[in-house]
Design a protein around this motif. Sequence first.
Motif, PDB file in Angstrom:
ATOM      1  N   ALA A 118     -13.656  -1.451   7.929  1.00  0.00           N
ATOM      2  CA  ALA A 118     -12.938  -1.703   9.181  1.00  0.00           C
ATOM      3  C   ALA A 118     -11.560  -1.044   9.158  1.00  0.00           C
ATOM      4  CB  ALA A 118     -12.811  -3.204   9.415  1.00  0.00           C
ATOM      5  N   GLY A 119     -10.830  -1.206   8.059  1.00  0.00           N
ATOM      6  CA  GLY A 119      -9.493  -0.634   7.983  1.00  0.00           C
ATOM      7  C   GLY A 119      -9.486   0.874   7.942  1.00  0.00           C
ATOM      8  N   TYR A 120     -10.480   1.482   7.276  1.00  0.00           N
ATOM      9  CA  TYR A 120     -10.506   2.939   7.165  1.00  0.00           C
ATOM     10  C   TYR A 120     -10.908   3.598   8.476  1.00  0.00           C
ATOM     11  CZ  TYR A 120     -11.550   7.609   5.438  1.00  0.00           C
ATOM     12  OH  TYR A 120     -11.578   8.966   5.251  1.00  0.00           O
ATOM     13  N   LEU A 121     -11.904   3.034   9.164  1.00  0.00           N
ATOM     14  CA  LEU A 121     -12.366   3.629  10.423  1.00  0.00           C
ATOM     15  C   LEU A 121     -11.362   3.401  11.545  1.00  0.00           C
ATOM     16  CD1 LEU A 121     -16.180   2.755  10.382  1.00  0.00           C
ATOM     17  CD2 LEU A 121     -15.093   4.948   9.871  1.00  0.00           C
ATOM     18  N   ARG A 197     -16.235  12.765   2.159  1.00  0.00           N
ATOM     19  CA  ARG A 197     -16.848  11.811   3.072  1.00  0.00           C
ATOM     20  C   ARG A 197     -16.187  10.441   2.928  1.00  0.00           C
ATOM     21  NH1 ARG A 197     -23.389  13.059   2.776  1.00  0.00           N
ATOM     22  NH2 ARG A 197     -23.247  15.271   3.416  1.00  0.00           N
ATOM     23  N   MET A 198     -16.405   9.618   3.964  1.00  0.00           N
ATOM     24  CA  MET A 198     -15.792   8.296   3.986  1.00  0.00           C
ATOM     25  C   MET A 198     -16.195   7.489   2.758  1.00  0.00           C
ATOM     26  SD  MET A 198     -16.222   5.186   6.754  1.00  0.00           S
ATOM     27  CE  MET A 198     -17.905   4.863   6.181  1.00  0.00           C
ATOM     28  N   ARG A 199     -17.459   7.570   2.363  1.00  0.00           N
ATOM     29  CA  ARG A 199     -17.920   6.801   1.214  1.00  0.00           C
ATOM     30  C   ARG A 199     -17.171   7.190  -0.047  1.00  0.00           C
ATOM     31  NH1 ARG A 199     -24.131   7.456  -0.136  1.00  0.00           N
ATOM     32  NH2 ARG A 199     -23.361   9.586  -0.509  1.00  0.00           N
ATOM     33  N   HIS A 200     -16.937   8.489  -0.212  1.00  0.00           N
ATOM     34  CA  HIS A 200     -16.219   8.958  -1.399  1.00  0.00           C
ATOM     35  C   HIS A 200     -14.760   8.522  -1.359  1.00  0.00           C
ATOM     36  CE1 HIS A 200     -14.930  11.643  -4.640  1.00  0.00           C
ATOM     37  NE2 HIS A 200     -13.913  11.978  -3.856  1.00  0.00           N
ATOM     38  N   THR A 207     -10.678   1.827  -2.929  1.00  0.00           N
ATOM     39  CA  THR A 207     -11.076   0.665  -3.725  1.00  0.00           C
ATOM     40  C   THR A 207     -10.247   0.485  -4.996  1.00  0.00           C
ATOM     41  OG1 THR A 207     -13.335   0.779  -2.850  1.00  0.00           O
ATOM     42  CG2 THR A 207     -12.998  -0.444  -4.892  1.00  0.00           C
ATOM     43  N   PRO A 208     -10.009   1.546  -5.810  1.00  0.00           N
ATOM     44  CA  PRO A 208      -9.202   1.334  -7.029  1.00  0.00           C
ATOM     45  C   PRO A 208      -7.816   0.787  -6.746  1.00  0.00           C
ATOM     46  CG  PRO A 208     -10.343   3.434  -7.130  1.00  0.00           C
ATOM     47  CD  PRO A 208     -10.532   2.931  -5.742  1.00  0.00           C
TER      48      PRO A 208
END
Length: 297
Positions: A118-121, A197-200, A207-208
């Motif tokens: 949510a925060g990234y998008l 990409r967003m996942r990366h 995340t870290p």
Amino acid sequence: MIAQAAALPGEEISRPSSIWKQSLATFIENRLALAGAIVLVLLILFSFVGPLLYHTNQTATNLINENLAPSGSHLLGTTPEGRDELGRLMVGGQSTIEVGLGVGVLATLFGMVYGSVAGYLGGVVDAVMMRIVDALLSIPYLFFVVLLAALVQVNLLVLILVLSAVSWLSTARLVRGETLSLRTRDFVSASTGFGSRMRHVIARHITPNLLGVVVVNGTLKVADAILAFAAVAYLGLGPAPPATNWGELISAGINNLFDGYWWQLWPAGVLIVAIVIAVNVIGDGLSDVVEVRLQKR
């Protein structure tokens, strides 16, 4: 100059080579967190190893031995059903610890994923996702737990899922706020500019940097889950007998408190307070560890 230059590699070698050793050293420096870890380990051993050493029958009732005071044959007396109270505490600790750890892991993982996405998008996606969270947060926590527990057949797995369903919300909001700040950092912009990409980006960069907040929040979720489980069991919505937990033991103890059967109430209450405090101080210690590791990245 040559001797000084030659000494530099030796100095580098003498430094701790393992990040785990550094993390352990940082955690041990926090004496309160170390004490909490010792208490938690002792409670786990008490609950899971204790029944192997202190054999009692926790399934059948024995009304001849009901409400016996502590003695050599029953170190903490007996319950109103004639079961050994100390053995009951050990068995009850198993379900209490399992629910606390299960809810802590599930709620933290789901809340972290939900909040970071949510925060990234951002934008409309963020608005919709967070309105869902706000709507669920408007429902009183304990009421929601009791309602869900009353609608389904209760067992440990169901209780873990029910408590997780209401515990991830605050984690999602916390992670979302941190992600909104992190996504504007230069290292995230650079990674996005190189076509990541967003996942990366979320897995490698977002995340870290969320670990410090998430670890502390996760330990709080464990403590909150233990208290919520005790409250639900106190209201009679826990697993059916002969299964037990510390909340159910407190409920039974309060019913007999004015009869002088103190051993049916205070030990379970002390164990709940001890494990909640232990988990919270462990969270503080883990937060220090994560901060040190991030500084060395």
